[in-house]
Design a protein around this motif. Structure first.
Motif, PDB file in Angstrom:
ATOM      1  N   GLU A  28      -9.874   6.561  12.869  1.00 48.42           N
ATOM      2  CA  GLU A  28     -10.435   5.284  13.314  1.00 48.42           C
ATOM      3  C   GLU A  28     -10.416   4.250  12.198  1.00 48.42           C
ATOM      4  OE1 GLU A  28     -14.592   3.514  15.239  1.00 48.42           O
ATOM      5  OE2 GLU A  28     -14.342   5.661  14.887  1.00 48.42           O
ATOM      6  N   VAL A  29     -10.788   4.667  10.982  1.00 45.86           N
ATOM      7  CA  VAL A  29     -10.822   3.728   9.855  1.00 45.86           C
ATOM      8  C   VAL A  29      -9.413   3.330   9.428  1.00 45.86           C
ATOM      9  CG1 VAL A  29     -11.539   3.428   7.460  1.00 45.86           C
ATOM     10  CG2 VAL A  29     -13.046   4.591   9.065  1.00 45.86           C
ATOM     11  N   LEU A  30      -8.488   4.283   9.410  1.00 41.85           N
ATOM     12  CA  LEU A  30      -7.118   3.991   8.965  1.00 41.85           C
ATOM     13  C   LEU A  30      -6.401   3.012   9.893  1.00 41.85           C
ATOM     14  CD1 LEU A  30      -5.944   7.543   7.812  1.00 41.85           C
ATOM     15  CD2 LEU A  30      -6.353   5.545   6.364  1.00 41.85           C
ATOM     16  N   ASN A  31      -6.855   2.904  11.141  1.00 37.04           N
ATOM     17  CA  ASN A  31      -6.254   1.961  12.087  1.00 37.04           C
ATOM     18  C   ASN A  31      -6.973   0.617  12.123  1.00 37.04           C
ATOM     19  OD1 ASN A  31      -4.222   3.730  13.008  1.00 37.04           O
ATOM     20  ND2 ASN A  31      -5.669   4.746  14.404  1.00 37.04           N
ATOM     21  N   SER A  32      -7.930   0.408  11.218  1.00 37.91           N
ATOM     22  CA  SER A  32      -8.685  -0.841  11.211  1.00 37.91           C
ATOM     23  C   SER A  32      -7.933  -1.936  10.451  1.00 37.91           C
ATOM     24  CB  SER A  32     -10.069  -0.620  10.586  1.00 37.91           C
ATOM     25  OG  SER A  32      -9.936  -0.134   9.268  1.00 37.91           O
ATOM     26  N   ASP A  33      -8.389  -3.170  10.644  1.00 39.24           N
ATOM     27  CA  ASP A  33      -7.685  -4.322  10.073  1.00 39.24           C
ATOM     28  C   ASP A  33      -7.734  -4.339   8.547  1.00 39.24           C
ATOM     29  OD1 ASP A  33      -7.033  -5.198  12.586  1.00 39.24           O
ATOM     30  OD2 ASP A  33      -8.783  -6.514  12.776  1.00 39.24           O
ATOM     31  N   PHE A  34      -8.869  -3.977   7.950  1.00 37.57           N
ATOM     32  CA  PHE A  34      -8.974  -4.108   6.499  1.00 37.57           C
ATOM     33  C   PHE A  34      -8.089  -3.093   5.780  1.00 37.57           C
ATOM     34  CE2 PHE A  34     -12.063  -0.765   7.110  1.00 37.57           C
ATOM     35  CZ  PHE A  34     -12.042  -0.039   5.937  1.00 37.57           C
ATOM     36  N   ILE A  35      -7.804  -1.958   6.420  1.00 42.65           N
ATOM     37  CA  ILE A  35      -6.884  -0.982   5.824  1.00 42.65           C
ATOM     38  C   ILE A  35      -5.455  -1.516   5.889  1.00 42.65           C
ATOM     39  CG2 ILE A  35      -5.892   1.320   6.070  1.00 42.65           C
ATOM     40  CD1 ILE A  35      -8.632   1.355   4.845  1.00 42.65           C
ATOM     41  N   ARG A  36      -5.113  -2.146   6.996  1.00 43.97           N
ATOM     42  CA  ARG A  36      -3.770  -2.745   7.083  1.00 43.97           C
ATOM     43  C   ARG A  36      -3.609  -3.853   6.052  1.00 43.97           C
ATOM     44  NH1 ARG A  36      -4.199  -1.610  12.800  1.00 43.97           N
ATOM     45  NH2 ARG A  36      -5.360  -3.531  13.161  1.00 43.97           N
ATOM     46  N   THR A  37      -4.676  -4.620   5.842  1.00 38.65           N
ATOM     47  CA  THR A  37      -4.628  -5.665   4.821  1.00 38.65           C
ATOM     48  C   THR A  37      -4.470  -5.072   3.431  1.00 38.65           C
ATOM     49  OG1 THR A  37      -6.066  -7.057   6.197  1.00 38.65           O
ATOM     50  CG2 THR A  37      -5.866  -7.639   3.861  1.00 38.65           C
ATOM     51  N   ALA A  38      -5.176  -3.976   3.164  1.00 37.61           N
ATOM     52  CA  ALA A  38      -5.063  -3.313   1.860  1.00 37.61           C
ATOM     53  C   ALA A  38      -3.652  -2.785   1.636  1.00 37.61           C
ATOM     54  CB  ALA A  38      -6.088  -2.180   1.764  1.00 37.61           C
ATOM     55  N   ARG A  39      -3.042  -2.245   2.677  1.00 37.08           N
ATOM     56  CA  ARG A  39      -1.668  -1.759   2.549  1.00 37.08           C
ATOM     57  C   ARG A  39      -0.697  -2.911   2.309  1.00 37.08           C
ATOM     58  NH1 ARG A  39      -2.099   2.397   7.677  1.00 37.08           N
ATOM     59  NH2 ARG A  39      -2.817   4.243   6.504  1.00 37.08           N
ATOM     60  N   ALA A  40      -0.914  -4.013   3.033  1.00 35.95           N
ATOM     61  CA  ALA A  40      -0.030  -5.168   2.863  1.00 35.95           C
ATOM     62  C   ALA A  40      -0.174  -5.789   1.478  1.00 35.95           C
ATOM     63  CB  ALA A  40      -0.338  -6.211   3.933  1.00 35.95           C
ATOM     64  N   SER A  41      -1.349  -5.594   0.861  1.00 32.84           N
ATOM     65  CA  SER A  41      -1.566  -6.130  -0.482  1.00 32.84           C
ATOM     66  C   SER A  41      -0.937  -5.266  -1.566  1.00 32.84           C
ATOM     67  CB  SER A  41      -3.071  -6.275  -0.753  1.00 32.84           C
ATOM     68  OG  SER A  41      -3.667  -7.126   0.213  1.00 32.84           O
ATOM     69  N   GLY A  42      -0.399  -4.113  -1.184  1.00 31.26           N
ATOM     70  CA  GLY A  42       0.275  -3.256  -2.144  1.00 31.26           C
ATOM     71  C   GLY A  42      -0.644  -2.362  -2.953  1.00 31.26           C
ATOM     72  N   LEU A  43      -1.860  -2.105  -2.468  1.00 33.39           N
ATOM     73  CA  LEU A  43      -2.780  -1.224  -3.196  1.00 33.39           C
ATOM     74  C   LEU A  43      -2.263   0.218  -3.170  1.00 33.39           C
ATOM     75  CD1 LEU A  43      -6.266  -2.528  -1.978  1.00 33.39           C
ATOM     76  CD2 LEU A  43      -5.149  -2.962  -4.162  1.00 33.39           C
ATOM     77  N   PRO A  44      -2.563   1.005  -4.193  1.00 33.58           N
ATOM     78  CA  PRO A  44      -2.115   2.405  -4.224  1.00 33.58           C
ATOM     79  C   PRO A  44      -2.646   3.175  -3.018  1.00 33.58           C
ATOM     80  CG  PRO A  44      -2.950   1.734  -6.366  1.00 33.58           C
ATOM     81  CD  PRO A  44      -3.286   0.627  -5.425  1.00 33.58           C
ATOM     82  N   LYS A  45      -1.817   4.120  -2.546  1.00 30.43           N
ATOM     83  CA  LYS A  45      -2.183   4.896  -1.362  1.00 30.43           C
ATOM     84  C   LYS A  45      -3.471   5.684  -1.575  1.00 30.43           C
ATOM     85  CE  LYS A  45      -0.324   8.277   1.919  1.00 30.43           C
ATOM     86  NZ  LYS A  45       0.835   9.148   2.243  1.00 30.43           N
ATOM     87  N   GLY A  46      -3.633   6.285  -2.762  1.00 28.33           N
ATOM     88  CA  GLY A  46      -4.840   7.063  -3.043  1.00 28.33           C
ATOM     89  C   GLY A  46      -6.092   6.212  -3.005  1.00 28.33           C
ATOM     90  N   LYS A  47      -6.009   4.976  -3.513  1.00 26.66           N
ATOM     91  CA  LYS A  47      -7.172   4.086  -3.506  1.00 26.66           C
ATOM     92  C   LYS A  47      -7.526   3.677  -2.081  1.00 26.66           C
ATOM     93  CE  LYS A  47      -9.012  -0.102  -5.671  1.00 26.66           C
ATOM     94  NZ  LYS A  47     -10.168   0.616  -6.224  1.00 26.66           N
ATOM     95  N   ILE A  48      -6.491   3.464  -1.258  1.00 25.27           N
ATOM     96  CA  ILE A  48      -6.744   3.078   0.134  1.00 25.27           C
ATOM     97  C   ILE A  48      -7.424   4.208   0.892  1.00 25.27           C
ATOM     98  CG2 ILE A  48      -5.640   2.494   2.326  1.00 25.27           C
ATOM     99  CD1 ILE A  48      -3.482   1.041   0.722  1.00 25.27           C
ATOM    100  N   ILE A  49      -6.906   5.438   0.701  1.00 31.43           N
ATOM    101  CA  ILE A  49      -7.418   6.570   1.482  1.00 31.43           C
ATOM    102  C   ILE A  49      -8.812   6.970   1.020  1.00 31.43           C
ATOM    103  CG2 ILE A  49      -7.077   9.015   2.011  1.00 31.43           C
ATOM    104  CD1 ILE A  49      -4.074   8.493   1.962  1.00 31.43           C
TER     105      ILE A  49
END
Length: 337
Positions: A228-249
């Motif tokens: 549920e969290v991984l499909n939220s908007d702020f996670i998509r924004t974090a991915r688009a910003s180029g943040l490391p995968k480990g930090k996002i997860i």
């Protein structure tokens, strides 16, 4: 924080009172006569009546309940008919054994189920995801006592890899000096590595049985919350910003998914306290679960009432700890409360 704790404690008072009343009535409805059990099979009816009078069972139920509340207000939980010891002393002696088994079972379950749920959520449809579903289905389907019997049959009887399921320590070892009541911790404090290894060996099978039983809800909730969290908007924004995968997860997604996981953790701990009753019997574990079963068979009122009251107080303390964890993880929860 203190105000929240006070509110939670006040809200728990009616529940504890309800537990006292229901337990008192249900124990009196149990089949069997404690006076006849205590007097012995060869006792005459007059002897049984005298024992019943000495135990206070000749009084009406309201009178017995008033006496029980008076004793409870002074910290007197009564005496066990079977052992002749005060119930409070028996619970104080046996509770560390049950807590050691429960805490280690919960620790093993968390260390396996939470990473498994995270991996399954980050790799939907993969082998890890399918393995998570199989494990959770098996964990839900298998009762803890059946898993325990299966482990004893395979790992002790057939393969000889595990020690005999005969309590907290092998007969060749003596208990460490009591500090916490947990043999593994006390053995380390004492510096006795042999006793520590022996205590760990005895814990192996019952802890695995409890961990399998509780892994299912934890892994499923972790997976669902992470998806549920991984499909939220702020996670998509974090991915688009180029943040490391480990930090996002782990820095963003898992922290936001922790509240439902913590809630499930509290429920799982409650399940463990209930499952302990049968698992302790399977492994001859001298905890309060075994004490409660023996008292139930003997229609021994005082230990049963003391056991249920102890479980109720543990649940209250657990719910309070979960509320505090909510505020630590997300301070906004404190304002909502």
């Amino acid at each position: 924080m203190l105000r929240l704790i006070g509110k939670r404690l006040l809200a728990a008072v009616p529940s504890v009172i309800g537990v006292l009343i229901v337990t008192f009535l249900l124990t009196r409805a149990l089949p069997g006569d404690p006076a006849a059990f205590f007097a012995g099979p060869a006792a005459t009816q007059q002897a049984i009546d005298e024992v019943r009078k000495s135990l206070g069972l000749d009084k009406t139920l309201p009178e017995q309940f008033v006496v029980y509340l008076k004793d409870l207000s002074t910290g007197n939980l009564g005496n066990s008919i079977a052992t002749g010891q005060p119930v409070l002393t028996e619970i104080r002696t046996r509770l560390p054994a049950s807590l050691e088994l429960t805490l280690y079972g919960l620790l093993v379950s968390v260390l396996i189920a939470v990473p498994l749920g995270i991996l399954a959520a980050t790799r939907p449809g993969s082998l890890v995801d399918h393995a998570c579903r199989v494990i959770t289905t098996a964990g839900v389907s298998l009762p803890a006592f059946f898993t325990g019997l299966l482990l004893v049959y395979l790992l002790y009887y057939r393969l000889g890899w595990a020690p005999a399921p005969l309590g907290r320590l092998d007969i060749f070892f003596s208990a460490p000096t009591t500090v916490t009541g947990l043999y593994t911790i006390d053995a380390l404090i004492e510096g006795n590595l042999e006793t520590f290894r022996a205590a760990c060996a005895q814990l192996l099978l019952p802890v695995i049985a409890l961990a399998i039983f509780t892994m299912a809800p934890l892994a499923r909730m972790t997976r669902a919350a992470m998806l549920e969290v991984l499909n939220s908007d702020f996670i998509r924004t974090a991915r688009a910003s180029g943040l490391p995968k480990g930090k996002i997860i782990y820095g963003y997604a898992f922290r936001n998914a922790m509240l439902p996981v913590i809630t499930t953790l509290g429920m799982v701990f409650s399940f463990l306290l209930g499952a302990n009753v049968l698992v302790e019997k399977v492994f001859s574990w001298p905890g309060i679960g075994t004490f409660a079963i023996e008292a139930l068979i003997a229609s021994d009122y005082a230990p049963i009432q003391g056991f249920v009251l102890t479980m109720a107080l543990l649940y209250v303390a657990l719910n309070l700890a979960i509320d505090v964890l909510y505020i630590v993880i997300d301070p906004r929860v404190g304002f909502d409360a």
